[in-house]
Design a protein around this motif. Sequence first.
Motif, PDB file in Angstrom:
ATOM      1  N   ALA A 155       0.824  -1.215   0.000  1.00  0.00           N
ATOM      2  CA  ALA A 155       0.000   0.000   0.000  1.00  0.00           C
ATOM      3  C   ALA A 155       0.859   1.267   0.000  1.00  0.00           C
ATOM      4  CB  ALA A 155      -0.921  -0.004   1.216  1.00  0.00           C
ATOM      5  N   ILE A 156       1.864   1.307   0.868  1.00  0.00           N
ATOM      6  CA  ILE A 156       2.679   2.524   0.996  1.00  0.00           C
ATOM      7  C   ILE A 156       3.536   2.739  -0.257  1.00  0.00           C
ATOM      8  CG2 ILE A 156       4.492   3.662   2.343  1.00  0.00           C
ATOM      9  CD1 ILE A 156       3.347   2.032   4.784  1.00  0.00           C
ATOM     10  N   LYS A 157       4.086   1.666  -0.816  1.00  0.00           N
ATOM     11  CA  LYS A 157       4.856   1.799  -2.067  1.00  0.00           C
ATOM     12  C   LYS A 157       3.974   2.340  -3.178  1.00  0.00           C
ATOM     13  CE  LYS A 157       8.546  -1.643  -1.557  1.00  0.00           C
ATOM     14  NZ  LYS A 157       9.037  -2.970  -2.000  1.00  0.00           N
ATOM     15  N   ASP A 158       2.755   1.817  -3.266  1.00  0.00           N
ATOM     16  CA  ASP A 158       1.820   2.273  -4.290  1.00  0.00           C
ATOM     17  C   ASP A 158       1.529   3.764  -4.122  1.00  0.00           C
ATOM     18  OD1 ASP A 158      -0.255   0.989  -6.368  1.00  0.00           O
ATOM     19  OD2 ASP A 158      -1.271   2.602  -5.281  1.00  0.00           O
ATOM     20  N   PHE A 159       1.327   4.170  -2.889  1.00  0.00           N
ATOM     21  CA  PHE A 159       1.038   5.573  -2.591  1.00  0.00           C
ATOM     22  C   PHE A 159       2.223   6.475  -2.950  1.00  0.00           C
ATOM     23  CE2 PHE A 159       1.297   8.987   0.690  1.00  0.00           C
ATOM     24  CZ  PHE A 159       0.237   9.760   0.229  1.00  0.00           C
ATOM     25  N   LEU A 160       3.416   6.077  -2.535  1.00  0.00           N
ATOM     26  CA  LEU A 160       4.613   6.886  -2.807  1.00  0.00           C
ATOM     27  C   LEU A 160       4.901   6.983  -4.299  1.00  0.00           C
ATOM     28  CD1 LEU A 160       6.932   5.655   0.102  1.00  0.00           C
ATOM     29  CD2 LEU A 160       5.671   7.804  -0.032  1.00  0.00           C
ATOM     30  N   ASP A 161       4.678   5.879  -5.023  1.00  0.00           N
ATOM     31  CA  ASP A 161       4.877   5.906  -6.481  1.00  0.00           C
ATOM     32  C   ASP A 161       3.890   6.848  -7.162  1.00  0.00           C
ATOM     33  OD1 ASP A 161       6.929   4.100  -6.298  1.00  0.00           O
ATOM     34  OD2 ASP A 161       5.729   2.346  -6.859  1.00  0.00           O
ATOM     35  N   PHE A 162       2.699   6.961  -6.567  1.00  0.00           N
ATOM     36  CA  PHE A 162       1.666   7.811  -7.171  1.00  0.00           C
ATOM     37  C   PHE A 162       1.920   9.295  -6.899  1.00  0.00           C
ATOM     38  CE2 PHE A 162      -2.364  10.119  -6.861  1.00  0.00           C
ATOM     39  CZ  PHE A 162      -2.898   9.883  -8.134  1.00  0.00           C
ATOM     40  N   ILE A 163       2.237   9.652  -5.642  1.00  0.00           N
ATOM     41  CA  ILE A 163       2.344  11.081  -5.301  1.00  0.00           C
ATOM     42  C   ILE A 163       3.673  11.693  -5.761  1.00  0.00           C
ATOM     43  CG2 ILE A 163       0.758  10.939  -3.360  1.00  0.00           C
ATOM     44  CD1 ILE A 163       3.300  11.024  -1.532  1.00  0.00           C
ATOM     45  N   LYS A 164       4.712  10.843  -5.824  1.00  0.00           N
ATOM     46  CA  LYS A 164       6.034  11.288  -6.316  1.00  0.00           C
ATOM     47  C   LYS A 164       6.548  12.540  -5.579  1.00  0.00           C
ATOM     48  CE  LYS A 164       5.883   9.363 -10.977  1.00  0.00           C
ATOM     49  NZ  LYS A 164       4.872   8.344 -10.677  1.00  0.00           N
ATOM     50  N   LYS A 165       6.376  12.548  -4.272  1.00  0.00           N
ATOM     51  CA  LYS A 165       6.968  13.628  -3.469  1.00  0.00           C
ATOM     52  C   LYS A 165       7.150  13.146  -2.043  1.00  0.00           C
ATOM     53  CE  LYS A 165       2.648  16.129  -2.398  1.00  0.00           C
ATOM     54  NZ  LYS A 165       1.944  17.414  -2.564  1.00  0.00           N
ATOM     55  N   ASP A 166       7.825  13.957  -1.235  1.00  0.00           N
ATOM     56  CA  ASP A 166       8.070  13.594   0.158  1.00  0.00           C
ATOM     57  C   ASP A 166       6.721  13.394   0.864  1.00  0.00           C
ATOM     58  OD1 ASP A 166       8.603  13.694   2.987  1.00  0.00           O
ATOM     59  OD2 ASP A 166      10.551  14.598   2.520  1.00  0.00           O
ATOM     60  N   PRO A 167       6.509  12.240   1.499  1.00  0.00           N
ATOM     61  CA  PRO A 167       5.210  11.990   2.152  1.00  0.00           C
ATOM     62  C   PRO A 167       4.884  12.985   3.257  1.00  0.00           C
ATOM     63  CG  PRO A 167       6.820  10.320   2.772  1.00  0.00           C
ATOM     64  CD  PRO A 167       7.416  11.089   1.635  1.00  0.00           C
ATOM     65  N   VAL A 176      -5.765   2.455   2.276  1.00  0.00           N
ATOM     66  CA  VAL A 176      -5.875   3.796   2.863  1.00  0.00           C
ATOM     67  C   VAL A 176      -5.525   3.761   4.348  1.00  0.00           C
ATOM     68  CG1 VAL A 176      -7.451   5.689   3.403  1.00  0.00           C
ATOM     69  CG2 VAL A 176      -7.583   4.560   1.179  1.00  0.00           C
ATOM     70  N   ILE A 177      -6.040   2.785   5.065  1.00  0.00           N
ATOM     71  CA  ILE A 177      -5.760   2.669   6.502  1.00  0.00           C
ATOM     72  C   ILE A 177      -4.257   2.482   6.742  1.00  0.00           C
ATOM     73  CG2 ILE A 177      -6.080   1.172   8.517  1.00  0.00           C
ATOM     74  CD1 ILE A 177      -8.983   0.741   7.499  1.00  0.00           C
ATOM     75  N   ALA A 178      -3.611   1.667   5.885  1.00  0.00           N
ATOM     76  CA  ALA A 178      -2.165   1.438   6.011  1.00  0.00           C
ATOM     77  C   ALA A 178      -1.384   2.734   5.798  1.00  0.00           C
ATOM     78  CB  ALA A 178      -1.726   0.377   5.008  1.00  0.00           C
ATOM     79  N   VAL A 179      -1.756   3.491   4.778  1.00  0.00           N
ATOM     80  CA  VAL A 179      -1.053   4.741   4.466  1.00  0.00           C
ATOM     81  C   VAL A 179      -1.294   5.783   5.551  1.00  0.00           C
ATOM     82  CG1 VAL A 179      -0.999   6.703   2.870  1.00  0.00           C
ATOM     83  CG2 VAL A 179      -0.904   4.365   1.980  1.00  0.00           C
ATOM     84  N   LEU A 180      -2.513   5.831   6.071  1.00  0.00           N
ATOM     85  CA  LEU A 180      -2.795   6.779   7.152  1.00  0.00           C
ATOM     86  C   LEU A 180      -1.980   6.464   8.405  1.00  0.00           C
ATOM     87  CD1 LEU A 180      -6.668   7.303   6.897  1.00  0.00           C
ATOM     88  CD2 LEU A 180      -4.866   8.939   6.341  1.00  0.00           C
ATOM     89  N   ARG A 181      -1.770   5.163   8.670  1.00  0.00           N
ATOM     90  CA  ARG A 181      -0.949   4.767   9.830  1.00  0.00           C
ATOM     91  C   ARG A 181       0.502   5.198   9.609  1.00  0.00           C
ATOM     92  NH1 ARG A 181       0.888   4.760  13.761  1.00  0.00           N
ATOM     93  NH2 ARG A 181       1.033   3.273  15.473  1.00  0.00           N
ATOM     94  N   PHE A 182       0.962   5.055   8.386  1.00  0.00           N
ATOM     95  CA  PHE A 182       2.319   5.477   8.011  1.00  0.00           C
ATOM     96  C   PHE A 182       2.469   6.990   8.185  1.00  0.00           C
ATOM     97  CE2 PHE A 182       4.844   6.982   4.201  1.00  0.00           C
ATOM     98  CZ  PHE A 182       6.097   6.729   4.730  1.00  0.00           C
ATOM     99  N   LEU A 183       1.494   7.762   7.702  1.00  0.00           N
ATOM    100  CA  LEU A 183       1.565   9.219   7.790  1.00  0.00           C
ATOM    101  C   LEU A 183       1.459   9.696   9.237  1.00  0.00           C
ATOM    102  CD1 LEU A 183      -0.609  10.188   4.684  1.00  0.00           C
ATOM    103  CD2 LEU A 183       1.883  10.290   4.898  1.00  0.00           C
ATOM    104  N   LYS A 184       0.636   9.016  10.029  1.00  0.00           N
ATOM    105  CA  LYS A 184       0.528   9.363  11.452  1.00  0.00           C
ATOM    106  C   LYS A 184       1.864   9.151  12.144  1.00  0.00           C
ATOM    107  CE  LYS A 184      -2.130   8.325  15.636  1.00  0.00           C
ATOM    108  NZ  LYS A 184      -3.161   7.464  16.258  1.00  0.00           N
ATOM    109  N   TRP A 185       2.528   8.049  11.793  1.00  0.00           N
ATOM    110  CA  TRP A 185       3.854   7.755  12.352  1.00  0.00           C
ATOM    111  C   TRP A 185       4.847   8.862  11.980  1.00  0.00           C
ATOM    112  CZ3 TRP A 185       8.368   6.371   9.523  1.00  0.00           C
ATOM    113  CH2 TRP A 185       9.432   5.844  10.290  1.00  0.00           C
ATOM    114  N   LEU A 186       4.666   9.433  10.780  1.00  0.00           N
ATOM    115  CA  LEU A 186       5.527  10.536  10.327  1.00  0.00           C
ATOM    116  C   LEU A 186       5.167  11.862  10.991  1.00  0.00           C
ATOM    117  CD1 LEU A 186       5.825   9.947   6.463  1.00  0.00           C
ATOM    118  CD2 LEU A 186       7.694   9.918   8.118  1.00  0.00           C
ATOM    119  N   GLY A 187       4.034  11.883  11.711  1.00  0.00           N
ATOM    120  CA  GLY A 187       3.585  13.122  12.330  1.00  0.00           C
ATOM    121  C   GLY A 187       2.750  13.972  11.407  1.00  0.00           C
ATOM    122  N   LYS A 188       2.253  13.354  10.328  1.00  0.00           N
ATOM    123  CA  LYS A 188       1.462  14.083   9.333  1.00  0.00           C
ATOM    124  C   LYS A 188      -0.013  13.771   9.538  1.00  0.00           C
ATOM    125  CE  LYS A 188       1.156  16.643   5.630  1.00  0.00           C
ATOM    126  NZ  LYS A 188       1.627  18.036   5.603  1.00  0.00           N
TER     127      LYS A 188
END
Length: 288
Positions: A39-51, A94-106
């Motif tokens: 999920a996170i790889k897919d998201f990062l490949d799509f947005i192409k910027k710092d998460p 989406v839940i996986a990516v949101l957990r990743f972003l929360k961990w980043l403080g975003k």
Amino acid sequence: MKLQLGSADPYTPDPFNDFINALTISGASDNTIRIYSIAIKDFLDFIKKDPREVTSADLNSWIMNILRRETRDKSADNSIEKRRKKTVTARLYVIAVLRFLKWLGKDVKPTIPRVRRLEVKALTEDQIEVLMKNLRRTRDKLIISLLLDTGLRAKELLSVKVSDVNLSNRSIVVRNTKNGETRVVFFTEKTAKLLLVYLEKYRPKKDDRLFDLSYYALYRKLKRLGKKLGVDLRPHILRHTFATNAIRKGVPLPIVQRLLGHKDIRTTQIYTHLVNTDIEEMYKKIFG
């Protein structure tokens, strides 16, 4: 148990790998790590910027991309069940990516896909009786008896080793579970007799899996058996049948929850609506 992931180093040059390492250290299951990684790889490949710079709009665009991608093939099966499965996949991502972003403080708040609850089906007592009478092979009888007695998920059943089975108290230790938590389930004396015959016939070793089958082979076997009898037979229908029968026979909901391996009792409560017919019949019998 909730995973304790801590928080990200604000200056890390590789937040993705740091997050996967945090998941691994926290004791996340292999399946959780796999889903989060995809999920996170897919998201990062799509947005192409710092998460750490993403917005809610970025996430909504990515979610729309997932849903479009899943339905792009016009020749694909577009049944309600298939569409629901696609939405479930998108929601998990989406839940996986949101957990990743929360961990980043975003902190972002995208629109999360809603999954419609699928109607739960269970076999009737008559269907179970006809099914068991028409089974010829010991292994087939044992598989279905165990699924009906325990409510195990198919993948859990197929991971059970001979050494996990205790015939003296008719129990099975289930180790490879969906939520990563070991639990114990039980089976009836009738199933124990089938198990003894099966072990005597096939003589598997203690470290062998009880059933040397793939999930796909088991799924096809059940569908084929059900088709002969005009019954929709899938692994999860047998799980639903166990849960419904347990509630019907008066097993308290928290115990059914433990036996099924549900983390949230609200998941178990979906089976209570299947016994509404019993309530209606009892009411009419008493009050007319």
